[in-house]
Design an enzyme around this catalytic site. Sequence first.
Site, PDB file in Angstrom:
ATOM      1  CG  HIS A 169      -2.021  -1.004   1.133  1.00  0.00           C
ATOM      2  ND1 HIS A 169      -2.541  -1.647   2.221  1.00  0.00           N
ATOM      3  CD2 HIS A 169      -2.701  -1.488   0.055  1.00  0.00           C
ATOM      4  CE1 HIS A 169      -3.492  -2.480   1.833  1.00  0.00           C
ATOM      5  NE2 HIS A 169      -3.593  -2.403   0.524  1.00  0.00           N
ATOM      6  N   GLY A 197       0.832  -2.190 -10.008  1.00  0.00           N
ATOM      7  CA  GLY A 197       0.934  -0.758 -10.180  1.00  0.00           C
ATOM      8  C   GLY A 197       2.287  -0.132  -9.910  1.00  0.00           C
ATOM      9  CB  THR A 199       4.526  -1.901  -5.712  1.00  0.00           C
ATOM     10  OG1 THR A 199       3.642  -1.230  -4.813  1.00  0.00           O
ATOM     11  CG2 THR A 199       5.570  -2.667  -4.925  1.00  0.00           C
ATOM     12  N   GLY A 226      -3.808  -1.980  -7.685  1.00  0.00           N
ATOM     13  CA  GLY A 226      -4.839  -2.712  -6.959  1.00  0.00           C
ATOM     14  C   GLY A 226      -6.249  -2.213  -7.237  1.00  0.00           C
ATOM     15  CG  ASP A 231      -4.946  -6.329  -5.174  1.00  0.00           C
ATOM     16  OD1 ASP A 231      -3.702  -6.358  -5.239  1.00  0.00           O
ATOM     17  OD2 ASP A 231      -5.569  -5.491  -4.512  1.00  0.00           O
ATOM     18  CG  ASP A 251      -1.548   2.130   6.287  1.00  0.00           C
ATOM     19  OD1 ASP A 251      -1.758   1.884   7.487  1.00  0.00           O
ATOM     20  OD2 ASP A 251      -1.440   3.284   5.837  1.00  0.00           O
ATOM     21  CG  HIS A 258      -8.186  -1.566  -3.651  1.00  0.00           C
ATOM     22  ND1 HIS A 258      -7.661  -0.546  -2.909  1.00  0.00           N
ATOM     23  CD2 HIS A 258      -7.172  -2.455  -3.838  1.00  0.00           C
ATOM     24  CE1 HIS A 258      -6.388  -0.800  -2.657  1.00  0.00           C
ATOM     25  NE2 HIS A 258      -6.074  -1.954  -3.206  1.00  0.00           N
ATOM     26  CG  ASP A 261     -10.337  -5.041  -6.052  1.00  0.00           C
ATOM     27  OD1 ASP A 261     -10.637  -5.627  -7.088  1.00  0.00           O
ATOM     28  OD2 ASP A 261     -10.855  -3.962  -5.693  1.00  0.00           O
ATOM     29  NE  ARG A 267     -13.994 -16.430  -2.139  1.00  0.00           N
ATOM     30  CZ  ARG A 267     -14.978 -16.632  -1.272  1.00  0.00           C
ATOM     31  NH1 ARG A 267     -14.963 -15.990  -0.119  1.00  0.00           N
ATOM     32  NH2 ARG A 267     -15.965 -17.468  -1.534  1.00  0.00           N
TER      33      ARG A 267
END
Length: 304
Positions: A169, A197, A199, A226, A231, A251, A258, A261, A267
């Site tokens: 994040h 993204g 990162t 994300g 994600d 964070d 989101h 996501d 999951r």
Amino acid sequence: MNQVTKKKYRIGLIANRSHQDAQDSALVQLIRGSRHAISFLQPEFVVVGRTLDTMIAHGLMEICTQVERFPYGRDGGLMKLVSRVVDHDPLKAVDAVIYLIDPVDPSSIFPEAVALKRQCVIHKKPFLATLASAREWLELEAHSAGAPPDISLDHSFKLQQEGIALIAHDAMKQKMLLLAEKHFALLDQFKHRYATGTTGGLLNQLAQKIKGEDAGRDWVKPYLSGPLGGDAQLAELVLDREIRRILFLEDPHVARQHEADIQLLERAARTVTEFAQVISEADGVDHWLSNLGKRVDASEHRDQ
């Protein structure tokens, strides 16, 4: 020497019902498959109600010899476990939580279940929600403390055949860069590295600084951010077993538009519980990467 100085762990333990009853359930696989690590570490398990009943029924108490029983979930057992995560009393607090989550069990999104993970992240304690994450954590902790490697797990430590996701994040991106720089040689061993993204772009810039402009340009394969679906893209790779390990620096103190996501990616890992894992806290990632490096070295030395 290691037997004298190794840490004494207290570990919270709970499994959703579908991970309990069968002879090959995730709970049974975890305890029987981690027999050597558990025997070496001698942790005390703080076990919620029905999970302990199942352990007794499967004859697992000869492996887990030190146990504190908590009430059934319907009687507040999971809520009490959240309290033990944040407790400052070392005689009461747990050092890690193993919560084998069935992604279709509605109790896994009850407030106490969500709070359990959040408080583990805030209080810098491992939250191990898949069979793979719990087995690997026990193996790495035992090996780091001096236990011989469990060779049955060697296949998952051949990083040249593995994919890893690196996600952070906004407030955690600098920590991700510091971790990636510190453990760059280890991360560089993975066959594939993926990120979402910004990162991904930042990590490729870091790689160019370390490896050179050409060699580091595509060090990480970046996907969408994300909020735009990155994600979800990585979740598909997890389900296809192309990503085993997800470093997701969260964070926990900000609202996240989101959130669905984020939960989708977690999951996905829980759907392939015997394969994938998510590590969500920066200090825990640092510790895990250090121990992973030691375990990878042990496998490589044995192969030589």
